[in-house]
Design a protein around this motif. Structure first.
Motif, mmCIF file in Angstrom:
data_model
loop_
_atom_site.group_PDB
_atom_site.id
_atom_site.type_symbol
_atom_site.label_atom_id
_atom_site.label_comp_id
_atom_site.label_asym_id
_atom_site.label_seq_id
_atom_site.Cartn_x
_atom_site.Cartn_y
_atom_site.Cartn_z
ATOM 1 N N VAL A 20 -96.555 -50.652 -13.626
ATOM 2 C CA VAL A 20 -97.907 -50.353 -14.080
ATOM 3 C C VAL A 20 -98.727 -51.628 -14.312
ATOM 4 O O VAL A 20 -99.938 -51.631 -14.153
ATOM 5 N N VAL A 21 -98.050 -52.713 -14.656
ATOM 6 C CA VAL A 21 -98.775 -53.948 -14.931
ATOM 7 C C VAL A 21 -99.533 -54.447 -13.695
ATOM 8 O O VAL A 21 -100.597 -55.058 -13.823
ATOM 9 N N PHE A 22 -99.027 -54.159 -12.515
ATOM 10 C CA PHE A 22 -99.704 -54.576 -11.273
ATOM 11 C C PHE A 22 -100.476 -53.429 -10.614
ATOM 12 O O PHE A 22 -101.394 -53.670 -9.825
ATOM 13 N N PHE A 23 -100.048 -52.201 -10.905
ATOM 14 C CA PHE A 23 -100.676 -51.021 -10.296
ATOM 15 C C PHE A 23 -101.112 -50.091 -11.434
ATOM 16 O O PHE A 23 -100.478 -49.056 -11.689
ATOM 17 N N PRO A 24 -102.161 -50.470 -12.144
ATOM 18 C CA PRO A 24 -102.532 -49.784 -13.390
ATOM 19 C C PRO A 24 -102.941 -48.332 -13.156
ATOM 20 O O PRO A 24 -103.583 -48.001 -12.166
ATOM 21 N N THR A 25 -102.568 -47.490 -14.107
ATOM 22 C CA THR A 25 -102.896 -46.068 -13.978
ATOM 23 C C THR A 25 -104.310 -45.756 -14.454
ATOM 24 O O THR A 25 -104.841 -44.688 -14.168
ATOM 25 N N ASP A 26 -104.912 -46.679 -15.188
ATOM 26 C CA ASP A 26 -106.214 -46.373 -15.791
ATOM 27 C C ASP A 26 -107.400 -47.063 -15.126
ATOM 28 O O ASP A 26 -108.513 -46.991 -15.623
ATOM 29 N N ASN A 27 -107.183 -47.785 -14.055
ATOM 30 C CA ASN A 27 -108.323 -48.325 -13.298
ATOM 31 C C ASN A 27 -107.920 -48.583 -11.857
ATOM 32 O O ASN A 27 -106.745 -48.503 -11.503
ATOM 33 N N SER A 28 -108.912 -48.904 -11.048
ATOM 34 C CA SER A 28 -108.677 -49.067 -9.616
ATOM 35 C C SER A 28 -109.051 -50.475 -9.160
ATOM 36 O O SER A 28 -109.631 -51.255 -9.921
ATOM 37 N N MET A 29 -108.724 -50.777 -7.907
ATOM 38 C CA MET A 29 -109.099 -52.059 -7.341
ATOM 39 C C MET A 29 -110.602 -52.274 -7.428
ATOM 40 O O MET A 29 -111.090 -53.378 -7.687
ATOM 41 N N HIS A 30 -111.351 -51.189 -7.251
ATOM 42 C CA HIS A 30 -112.813 -51.227 -7.260
ATOM 43 C C HIS A 30 -113.369 -51.776 -8.574
ATOM 44 O O HIS A 30 -114.403 -52.456 -8.580
ATOM 45 N N ASP A 31 -112.697 -51.519 -9.685
ATOM 46 C CA ASP A 31 -113.213 -51.925 -10.991
ATOM 47 C C ASP A 31 -113.394 -53.429 -11.110
ATOM 48 O O ASP A 31 -114.261 -53.898 -11.851
ATOM 49 N N ASN A 32 -112.553 -54.201 -10.428
ATOM 50 C CA ASN A 32 -112.643 -55.662 -10.514
ATOM 51 C C ASN A 32 -112.962 -56.305 -9.177
ATOM 52 O O ASN A 32 -112.726 -57.501 -8.985
ATOM 53 N N CYS A 33 -113.493 -55.518 -8.249
ATOM 54 C CA CYS A 33 -113.839 -56.047 -6.923
ATOM 55 C C CYS A 33 -114.961 -57.075 -7.048
ATOM 56 O O CYS A 33 -115.925 -56.875 -7.804
ATOM 57 N N PRO A 34 -114.882 -58.187 -6.301
ATOM 58 C CA PRO A 34 -115.963 -59.175 -6.332
ATOM 59 C C PRO A 34 -117.311 -58.585 -5.909
ATOM 60 O O PRO A 34 -118.362 -59.140 -6.243
ATOM 61 N N ARG A 35 -117.294 -57.478 -5.167
ATOM 62 C CA ARG A 35 -118.537 -56.834 -4.728
ATOM 63 C C ARG A 35 -118.975 -55.706 -5.667
ATOM 64 O O ARG A 35 -119.900 -54.956 -5.331
ATOM 65 N N ARG A 36 -118.325 -55.589 -6.798
ATOM 66 C CA ARG A 36 -118.616 -54.488 -7.716
ATOM 67 C C ARG A 36 -120.097 -54.480 -8.169
ATOM 68 O O ARG A 36 -120.712 -53.437 -8.341
ATOM 69 N N GLY A 37 -120.672 -55.644 -8.362
ATOM 70 C CA GLY A 37 -122.057 -55.725 -8.810
ATOM 71 C C GLY A 37 -123.019 -55.046 -7.842
ATOM 72 O O GLY A 37 -124.012 -54.435 -8.252
ATOM 73 N N TYR A 38 -122.710 -55.124 -6.550
ATOM 74 C CA TYR A 38 -123.563 -54.454 -5.552
ATOM 75 C C TYR A 38 -123.512 -52.937 -5.734
ATOM 76 O O TYR A 38 -124.525 -52.251 -5.593
ATOM 77 N N TYR A 39 -122.331 -52.425 -6.007
ATOM 78 C CA TYR A 39 -122.175 -50.972 -6.212
ATOM 79 C C TYR A 39 -123.043 -50.511 -7.380
ATOM 80 O O TYR A 39 -123.738 -49.499 -7.292
ATOM 81 N N ASP A 40 -122.998 -51.276 -8.464
ATOM 82 C CA ASP A 40 -123.771 -50.892 -9.646
ATOM 83 C C ASP A 40 -125.273 -50.865 -9.354
ATOM 84 O O ASP A 40 -126.013 -50.108 -9.978
ATOM 85 N N ARG A 41 -125.711 -51.701 -8.418
ATOM 86 C CA ARG A 41 -127.143 -51.750 -8.085
ATOM 87 C C ARG A 41 -127.490 -50.902 -6.865
ATOM 88 O O ARG A 41 -128.624 -50.918 -6.392
ATOM 89 N N GLY A 42 -126.493 -50.177 -6.309
ATOM 90 C CA GLY A 42 -126.764 -49.307 -5.163
ATOM 91 C C GLY A 42 -127.012 -50.058 -3.865
ATOM 92 O O GLY A 42 -127.652 -49.540 -2.950
ATOM 93 N N ILE A 43 -126.492 -51.294 -3.762
ATOM 94 C CA ILE A 43 -126.657 -52.088 -2.533
ATOM 95 C C ILE A 43 -125.391 -51.928 -1.703
ATOM 96 O O ILE A 43 -124.316 -52.382 -2.089
ATOM 97 N N LEU A 44 -125.521 -51.281 -0.546
ATOM 98 C CA LEU A 44 -124.354 -50.943 0.267
ATOM 99 C C LEU A 44 -124.421 -51.597 1.635
ATOM 100 O O LEU A 44 -125.439 -51.530 2.326
ATOM 101 N N ASP A 45 -123.315 -52.233 2.029
ATOM 102 C CA ASP A 45 -123.216 -52.825 3.363
ATOM 103 C C ASP A 45 -122.953 -51.701 4.371
ATOM 104 O O ASP A 45 -122.143 -50.819 4.130
ATOM 105 N N GLU A 46 -123.632 -51.759 5.520
ATOM 106 C CA GLU A 46 -123.464 -50.688 6.503
ATOM 107 C C GLU A 46 -122.874 -51.163 7.821
ATOM 108 O O GLU A 46 -122.633 -50.363 8.719
#
Length: 386
Positions: free
Chosen positions: A251-277
């Motif tokens: 669990v320490v490496f594969f947490p049950t309470d969050n995903s890779m997306h939560d700490n993705c370097p591109r996460r800020g874009y998601y929060d602002r609705g900026i999507l690469d196409e």
């Protein structure tokens, strides 16, 4: 880092130990505590037998590319006796009239048999195990023996088993949907995709403690730190449920309470609705197939190549290579998952169209997506229990 230096890792309880190693990585941990580890292990030696089934050797390559510590440094610091590793050993299989010849100094077949018969080792398996055709295992051979037979012998005598990489853990690409899938019938050590009743151990009727190190390939830190925790007694191999998830991942490496997306370097874009196409620009990669929201791993925090890069940072969507059922559950890699809403029932296109740019709404959208992710995980667990 300073807090870690001040910790006496020998007196850490399991929970604190796992938090520390999960946060600082293999390099920092083995470096900071090198002298203490040496002292703790000076009278002991942990034997490891590392077997290769059907695979690309990518997980061994990943470990060899670890850099700091490199494999030889890690082996020395953890007082490991790497008794057998087909890719690294000098011996070769030598046969005369169908029988192994010479001694274990030259013959890898004899070396492996002797190491297994001595017992008292941790078995590391890389690659899946062929059960086909018709249960014979003959689609994966070691000399004149099936890998299935060798695995059965090695697993029976092992103290514990680490399945490294997706092929060994869940079948991986060898078990992906194809015209050959049923004929070759490749299995993971304790699972076939998400099904724990179809792993090779179940077929053979062997009951052993198993830890799955997911990933295609597995991260060097995940392998070394799990091994360190086992060797140093920080993981009780007879009570693994306390540190593993439903699919036997730490669990320490594969947490049950969050995903890779939560700490993705591109996460800020998601929060602002900026999507690469088109895979070439800035923006969140959800619309070009990123499976980060559905993938449990700490890649976003740990990163790769000396902690300087990772898939999404290089412009590639996460292909969910740590989830049981990979690659089928993540295919097609570059298509967005259409049937799993991200927030308030909206799909990615809707989010982009209305411009989810306000930070407050971004946070709300993330919270809603987390609910969806948790529901997704719950559905998977229920499916396995059925």
């Amino acid at each position: 880092m300073e807090k870690s230096e001040n910790h006496d890792f020998l007196n850490m309880n399991r929970r604190t130990f796992l938090k520390v190693v999960g946060a600082i990585g293999a390099s920092a941990f083995l470096g900071i505590h090198s002298s203490k580890i040496t002292k703790a292990l000076e009278l002991s030696k942990t034997k490891i037998i590392w077997l290769h089934g059907a695979e690309c050797t990518g997980c061994s390559s990943s470990l060899l590319d670890g850099g700091n510590p490199d494999l030889s440094q890690a082996i020395e610091k953890l007082s490991v006796d790497l008794a057998f590793h087909e890719t690294l050993l000098a011996q070769q299989g030598i046969f005369v009239d169908g029988s192994p010849a010479s001694t274990s100094e030259l013959n890898s077949e004899i070396l492996l048999d002797e190491a297994i018969e001595e017992g008292n080792y941790v078995l590391v398996v890389e690659g899946s195990i062929a059960n086909g055709p018709e249960g014979s295992g003959k689609y994966c051979m070691y000399g004149e023996r099936t890998f299935k037979d060798i695995f059965a012998k090695a697993a029976s005598n092992a103290t514990a088993i680490m399945a490294v990489g997706m092929c060994a853990a869940y079948g991986g690409v060898n078990s992906a949907d194809s015209d050959l899938k049923d004929i070759t019938d490749f299995r993971g050590v304790a699972y076939l995709n998400e099904d724990s009743s179809k792993g090779m151990l179940s077929i053979l009727g062997i009951n052993k403690p198993v830890i799955n190190i997911a990933g295609c390939p597995a991260h060097p830190d995940w392998i070394l730190l799990t091994l360190a925790a086992v060797i140093l007694g920080k993981i009780d191999i007879n009570n693994l449920d306390a540190v593993l998830d439903t699919y036997k991942r730490p669990v320490v490496f594969f947490p049950t309470d969050n995903s890779m997306h939560d700490n993705c370097p591109r996460r800020g874009y998601y929060d602002r609705g900026i999507l690469d196409e088109d895979l070439s620009g800035e923006g969140c990669l959800l619309k070009v197939g990123c499976k980060g929201p559905y993938t449990r791993s700490d890649c976003g925090l740990r990163r790769w190549n000396g902690s300087v890069s990772m898939c999404t940072q290089a412009g590639s969507p996460c292909i969910s290579c740590c989830e049981p059922g990979f690659p089928d559950v993540a295919s097609p890699f570059y298509d967005m998952i259409e049937d799993k809403p991200l927030a308030y029932g909206m799909n990615v296109g809707t989010m982009s169209a209305i411009g989810v740019g306000a930070a407050s709404l971004g946070v709300a959208a993330h919270a809603a997506r987390r609910i969806v992710f948790d529901k997704y995980a719950e559905e998977r667990k229920k499916k396995e229990e059925e």
